[in-house]
Design an enzyme around this catalytic site. Structure first.
Site, PDB file in Angstrom:
ATOM      1  N   GLY A 151       0.848  -1.201   0.000  1.00 38.68           N
ATOM      2  CA  GLY A 151       0.000   0.000   0.000  1.00 38.68           C
ATOM      3  C   GLY A 151       0.868   1.231   0.000  1.00 38.68           C
ATOM      4  O   GLY A 151       1.465   1.563   1.032  1.00 38.68           O
ATOM      5  N   VAL A 193      -0.348   7.720   0.995  1.00 43.65           N
ATOM      6  CA  VAL A 193       0.448   8.640   1.801  1.00 43.65           C
ATOM      7  C   VAL A 193       1.051   8.010   3.065  1.00 43.65           C
ATOM      8  O   VAL A 193       2.261   8.123   3.324  1.00 43.65           O
ATOM      9  CB  VAL A 193      -0.451   9.854   2.135  1.00 43.65           C
ATOM     10  CG1 VAL A 193      -0.339  10.322   3.523  1.00 43.65           C
ATOM     11  CG2 VAL A 193      -0.141  10.976   1.212  1.00 43.65           C
ATOM     12  N   GLY A 249       1.481   4.766   3.852  1.00 44.34           N
ATOM     13  CA  GLY A 249       2.389   3.666   3.527  1.00 44.34           C
ATOM     14  C   GLY A 249       3.756   4.189   3.114  1.00 44.34           C
ATOM     15  O   GLY A 249       4.794   3.777   3.643  1.00 44.34           O
ATOM     16  N   ASN A 277       2.634  -2.490  -4.198  1.00 40.68           N
ATOM     17  CA  ASN A 277       1.331  -1.850  -4.376  1.00 40.68           C
ATOM     18  C   ASN A 277       0.589  -2.621  -5.461  1.00 40.68           C
ATOM     19  O   ASN A 277       1.208  -3.205  -6.354  1.00 40.68           O
ATOM     20  CB  ASN A 277       1.514  -0.394  -4.808  1.00 40.68           C
ATOM     21  CG  ASN A 277       0.237   0.397  -4.635  1.00 40.68           C
ATOM     22  OD1 ASN A 277      -0.101   0.779  -3.517  1.00 40.68           O
ATOM     23  ND2 ASN A 277      -0.491   0.622  -5.715  1.00 40.68           N
ATOM     24  N   ARG A 278      -0.753  -2.623  -5.353  1.00 42.89           N
ATOM     25  CA  ARG A 278      -1.543  -3.383  -6.319  1.00 42.89           C
ATOM     26  C   ARG A 278      -1.253  -2.916  -7.751  1.00 42.89           C
ATOM     27  O   ARG A 278      -1.100  -3.720  -8.650  1.00 42.89           O
ATOM     28  CB  ARG A 278      -3.031  -3.229  -5.993  1.00 42.89           C
ATOM     29  CG  ARG A 278      -3.833  -4.384  -6.469  1.00 42.89           C
ATOM     30  CD  ARG A 278      -5.150  -4.563  -5.763  1.00 42.89           C
ATOM     31  NE  ARG A 278      -5.697  -3.332  -5.160  1.00 42.89           N
ATOM     32  CZ  ARG A 278      -6.898  -3.282  -4.609  1.00 42.89           C
ATOM     33  NH1 ARG A 278      -7.666  -4.361  -4.602  1.00 42.89           N
ATOM     34  NH2 ARG A 278      -7.354  -2.193  -4.062  1.00 42.89           N
ATOM     35  N   SER A 301      -1.112   6.517  14.399  1.00 44.28           N
ATOM     36  CA  SER A 301      -1.673   7.874  14.386  1.00 44.28           C
ATOM     37  C   SER A 301      -0.600   8.920  14.154  1.00 44.28           C
ATOM     38  O   SER A 301       0.542   8.746  14.565  1.00 44.28           O
ATOM     39  CB  SER A 301      -2.368   8.172  15.708  1.00 44.28           C
ATOM     40  OG  SER A 301      -2.816   9.515  15.709  1.00 44.28           O
ATOM     41  N   HIS A 334      -8.709   6.505  20.864  1.00 46.25           N
ATOM     42  CA  HIS A 334      -7.881   7.683  20.529  1.00 46.25           C
ATOM     43  C   HIS A 334      -8.648   8.599  19.568  1.00 46.25           C
ATOM     44  O   HIS A 334      -8.726   9.812  19.765  1.00 46.25           O
ATOM     45  CB  HIS A 334      -6.553   7.235  19.890  1.00 46.25           C
ATOM     46  CG  HIS A 334      -5.830   8.326  19.156  1.00 46.25           C
ATOM     47  ND1 HIS A 334      -6.213   8.768  17.900  1.00 46.25           N
ATOM     48  CD2 HIS A 334      -4.780   9.102  19.500  1.00 46.25           C
ATOM     49  CE1 HIS A 334      -5.433   9.754  17.519  1.00 46.25           C
ATOM     50  NE2 HIS A 334      -4.544   9.968  18.463  1.00 46.25           N
ATOM     51  N   ARG A 371     -41.156   2.312  35.798  1.00 46.60           N
ATOM     52  CA  ARG A 371     -41.015   1.026  35.086  1.00 46.60           C
ATOM     53  C   ARG A 371     -41.867  -0.049  35.753  1.00 46.60           C
ATOM     54  O   ARG A 371     -42.510  -0.881  35.109  1.00 46.60           O
ATOM     55  CB  ARG A 371     -39.551   0.571  35.052  1.00 46.60           C
ATOM     56  CG  ARG A 371     -38.653   1.441  34.179  1.00 46.60           C
ATOM     57  CD  ARG A 371     -37.204   0.988  34.254  1.00 46.60           C
ATOM     58  NE  ARG A 371     -36.962  -0.269  33.575  1.00 46.60           N
ATOM     59  CZ  ARG A 371     -36.444  -1.345  34.144  1.00 46.60           C
ATOM     60  NH1 ARG A 371     -36.103  -1.340  35.416  1.00 46.60           N
ATOM     61  NH2 ARG A 371     -36.266  -2.440  33.447  1.00 46.60           N
TER      62      ARG A 371
HETATM   63  C1  6PG Z   1      -4.855   9.803  13.275  1.00 45.22           C
HETATM   64  C2  6PG Z   1      -6.184  10.267  12.772  1.00 45.22           C
HETATM   65  C3  6PG Z   1      -6.521   9.554  11.511  1.00 45.22           C
HETATM   66  C4  6PG Z   1      -7.542  10.270  10.675  1.00 45.22           C
HETATM   67  C5  6PG Z   1      -8.934  10.090  11.150  1.00 45.22           C
HETATM   68  C6  6PG Z   1      -9.841  11.215  10.756  1.00 45.22           C
HETATM   69  O1  6PG Z   1      -4.854   9.292  14.373  1.00 45.22           O
HETATM   70  O2  6PG Z   1      -3.855   9.990  12.574  1.00 45.22           O
HETATM   71  O3  6PG Z   1      -7.172  10.000  13.706  1.00 45.22           O
HETATM   72  O4  6PG Z   1      -6.849   8.257  11.856  1.00 45.22           O
HETATM   73  O5  6PG Z   1      -7.214  11.593  10.532  1.00 45.22           O
HETATM   74  O6  6PG Z   1      -9.381   8.911  10.560  1.00 45.22           O
HETATM   75  O7  6PG Z   1     -11.082  10.823  11.113  1.00 45.22           O
HETATM   76  P1  6PG Z   1     -12.401  11.478  10.581  1.00 45.22           P
HETATM   77  O8  6PG Z   1     -12.288  11.535   9.072  1.00 45.22           O
HETATM   78  O9  6PG Z   1     -13.469  10.553  11.037  1.00 45.22           O
HETATM   79  O10 6PG Z   1     -12.448  12.845  11.172  1.00 45.22           O
END
Ligand code: 6PG
Length: 482
Positions: free
Chosen positions: A9, A12, A14, A32-33, A128, A186, A445
């Site tokens: 993949g 960005v 990856g 990548n595919r 993240s 998170h 209830r």
């Molecule tokens: C991260 C972000 C990432 C992404 C979210 C955005 O931790 O790097 O959370 O996972 O930016 O998926 O989520 P929404 O499109 O639902 O706002």
């Protein structure tokens, strides 16, 4: 020399993870595919590095050291299953597949179990930090087959973000889908933090009539306090950003929020587990409400909504707002950790909450100074049931209480919607009330459906039914709680 790890993949995330692994001395095989993407990558960002390409899954597998480690950086869902199905016949027992996407954790539970039967280890890992994080140090939250962790640990901990004490923002989270569960929370917290900031912005802009430069300065100042965080920092940048005509770009952006689902999953899990995750869930609903743009425009006119002026000393309000934001943020994290605690108990994950705070301390979207205090709180009491009871956080909640109430009340009075800040306060009021009106609810209830109730003067677990009208029978319905 064979490759240390394969990555499938080349979008960005990856590409940036691969470059990060390469910087740390690992030999990465990239696939990548579509073959053109491999060439583009090798001749572009990967030029002059040790990164090698693979144009088929067989070539990828052949180029990797055993046990093979193959990381999928593809869209969550069916695409992951499809790659797993194609990879498994090519792999040997003991090889490791890692899913680094935003996968819903029950899918990871299922994949760990299914692959275990085939002798393949599976890791579902939250990653993240967006593009920048992936390139220079993301927060990584891996969980799944524990046997696989020792092989993956050196790579993941090398490429992850580091705290100010040089600790990696990556550690083993737990079995099954624990890593993806923690990443989901998170993201839920990310929704909450973002919503809280937008509520403060609306209060300043509409209520206090502040300019964008003034608001930018406030966020710059707030970033020097306990609110110090990536999201506060980027907010100050955004507020200061001018479009080509010199006007703030942010006001030209359509006010309908997108969402990809992780916040919604967090809310759904909270409902399933019976955890009052009010702030994050309100933040998801706030995005839903924002998307009803046409209806809102019509309704504003229909109801003749007035301007929402907040009178009084601006500086006093700004400080009250800062305290309300901080207190609400504490409640949001407290609720998020309550949810993780329940999930850990239900699934036998044995989550280490201090470690979770450490993993979020750097690299990720919710990174903040505040997470060091959360880690300290769980160092003192690893089974803390409510973060707000920790002395540091309790002190802030108590000190902010009067300002928080003032802001919440004022927002109601002038009509500025602040669903997350007000629901956080309401939660704390409920959580700190020994006797809630649920006695009356139980009576209702029992009145209409003979659902029974427990009594304060009898042991818990003994159920009573009253024939409230004298007309119904004395038969009660079965007592159970979903
Ligand atoms: C991260 C972000 C990432 C992404 C979210 C955005 O931790 O790097 O959370 O996972 O930016 O998926 O989520 P929404 O499109 O639902 O706002």
């Amino acid at each position: 020399m064979k490759g240390d790890i394969g990555v499938i993949g080349l979008a960005v995330m990856g590409q940036n993870l691969i470059l990060n692994m390469n910087d740390h001395g690992y030999k990465v095989v990239a696939h990548n595919r579509t073959a053109e993407k491999v060439d583009e990558f090798l001749q572009g960002p990967a030029k002059g590095t040790n990164i090698v390409g693979a144009y088929s899954l067989q070539e990828l597998v052949d180029k990797l050291e055993s046990p093979r480690k193959i990381m999928l950086m593809v869209r969550a869902g069916d695409v992951v299953d499809s790659f797993i199905d194609k990879l498994v016949p090519l792999l040997d027992k003991g090889d490791i597949i890692i899913d680094g996407g935003n996968t819903n954790f029950p899918d990871t539970n299922r994949r760990v179990a299914a692959l275990k039967e085939k002798g393949i280890h599976f890791i579902g890992s939250g990653v993240s930090g967006g593009e920048e994080g992936a390139r220079f140090g993301p927060s990584i939250m891996p969980g799944g087959s524990p046997e696989a962790w020792p092989f993956v640990k050196p790579i993941f901990q090398a490429i992850s973000a580091k705290t100010e004490n040089n600790e990696p923002c990556c550690d083993w989270v737990g079995n099954d889908g624990a890593g993806h569960f923690v990443k989901m929370v998170h993201n839920g917290i990310e929704y909450g933090d973002m919503q809280l900031i937008t509520e403060a912005y609306q209060f300043m802009k509409d209520g206090l009539g502040m300019t964008h430069d003034e608001m930018q300065s406030v966020f710059i100042e707030w970033n020097k306090t306990e609110l110090n965080s990536y999201l506060v920092e980027i907010t100050s940048d955004i507020l200061g950003y001018k479009d080509t005509d010199g006007e703030p770009l942010v006001e030209k952006i359509l006010d309908t929020a997108g969402q990809k689902g992780t916040g919604k999953w967090t809310g759904i899990n909270a409902l399933d587990m019976g955890i009052p995750l009010t702030l994050i869930t309100e933040s998801v609903f706030a995005r839903c409400l924002s998307s009803l743009k046409d209806q809102r425009v019509e309704a504003e006119e229909l109801f003749g909504k007035k301007e929402s002026i907040v009178e009084g000393d601006k500086q006093v309000w700004i400080e009250a707002l800062r305290q309300a934001l901080l207190a609400s943020k504490i409640i949001s994290y407290a609720q998020g950790f309550m949810l993780m605690r329940e999930a850990s108990n239900e699934n036998g994950w044995d989550l280490n909450y201090g470690n979770v705070a450490l993993m979020w301390r750097g690299g990720c979207i919710i990174r903040s100074a505040f997470l060091s205090n959360i880690r300290d709180a769980y160092d003192i009491d690893s089974e803390l049931s409510f973060l707000g009871s920790d002395s540091y956080f309790k002190g802030i909640l108590e000190n902010s209480m009067s300002a928080w109430r003032k802001v919440a009340a004022k927002s109601m009075e002038v009509g500025i919607p602040m669903p997350s800040m007000t629901s956080a306060l309401t939660f704390l009021d409920g959580y700190t009330t020994a006797r809630l009106p649920a006695n009356l609810l139980q009576a209702q209830r029992d009145y209409f459906g003979a659902h029974t109730y427990e009594r304060v003067d009898k042991p818990k677990g003994e159920f009573f039914h009253t024939n409230w009208t004298g007309k119904g029978g004395d038969v009660s319905s079965t007592t159970y709680n979903s």
